[in-house]
Design an enzyme around this catalytic site. Structure first.
Site, PDB file in Angstrom:
ATOM      1  N   ARG A  28     -87.109  54.319 -55.220  1.00 17.69           N
ATOM      2  CA  ARG A  28     -86.997  55.094 -56.454  1.00 17.69           C
ATOM      3  C   ARG A  28     -87.845  56.339 -56.267  1.00 17.69           C
ATOM      4  NH1 ARG A  28     -84.244  56.484 -61.017  1.00 17.69           N
ATOM      5  NH2 ARG A  28     -85.601  56.594 -62.824  1.00 17.69           N
ATOM      6  N   ARG A  33     -91.612  58.813 -53.770  1.00 19.90           N
ATOM      7  CA  ARG A  33     -91.193  59.856 -52.817  1.00 19.90           C
ATOM      8  C   ARG A  33     -92.383  60.650 -52.268  1.00 19.90           C
ATOM      9  NH1 ARG A  33     -86.353  61.769 -52.070  1.00 19.90           N
ATOM     10  NH2 ARG A  33     -85.639  61.236 -54.160  1.00 19.90           N
ATOM     11  N   GLU A  95     -77.238  50.696 -54.274  1.00 22.34           N
ATOM     12  CA  GLU A  95     -77.642  50.735 -52.860  1.00 22.34           C
ATOM     13  C   GLU A  95     -78.042  49.343 -52.392  1.00 22.34           C
ATOM     14  OE1 GLU A  95     -79.883  55.043 -52.455  1.00 22.34           O
ATOM     15  OE2 GLU A  95     -80.958  53.240 -51.850  1.00 22.34           O
TER      16      GLU A  95
END
Length: 169
Positions: A28, A33, A95
């Protein structure tokens, strides 16, 4: 797929034993990130491991869903970073379903990382995962309920795999 500077150094598919990517990172973005996933990606690439990360590898102007699906099919190892808001994302959950499907059909390796979440919450949809699923279930028709059940099963399967539990690190 678009080529990026970080993947050019290891863009030779001959090193991937028939796969386009050694590793596919599922995460996520808002949660990890710029932190854990960013550091993991940089270290994998620095070691010559051809790694798929959505912001680096998605073709500009391409169909995101089909590009992600293709990248999953072209990967050998999957690292799933479960974080607090992972289950908020339908993209992440879709995913995950594709990754689990590839794992059962091929000789793929799936490595879950429980980043500041309890593996039991992932497995049983507790904590923030429960909140996310309650939100997904709002006004769900039969088709959506089937999708939610598929997501729950994929989470259970992934959470039952041996992985890493990272708390306060």
């Amino acid at each position: 797929m678009a080529s990026s500077s970080s993947s050019k150094a290891s863009s030779s598919t001959s090193n991937c034993d028939g796969y386009n990517y050694h590793v596919f990172l599922s995460f996520r973005g808002e949660d990890t990130r710029q932190t854990f996933t960013g550091h993991l990606y940089a270290n994998l690439v620095a070691r010559g491991i051809h790694t798929f990360r959505d912001d680096e590898e998605l073709e500009k102007g391409g169909d995101i869903a089909s590009d992600l699906s293709r990248a999953i099919e072209e990967s050998k190892i999957f690292i799933i970073i479960f974080s607090k808001h992972y289950a908020d994302s339908k993209w992440c959950l879709n995913e995950l379903v594709k990754i689990i499907d590839c794992m059962t059909k091929e000789e793929s390796v799936v490595l879950p990382v429980f980043y500041h979440v309890d593996p039991r919450d992932v497995r049983n949809q507790g904590g923030s995962f429960k909140d996310a699923f309650l939100e997904h279930a709002k006004d769900a028709d039969q088709e959506k309920k089937k999708t939610i059940e598929t997501w729950e099963n994929a989470l259970k399967t992934a959470a039952n795999l041996s992985g890493y539990h990272l708390q306060n690190q």
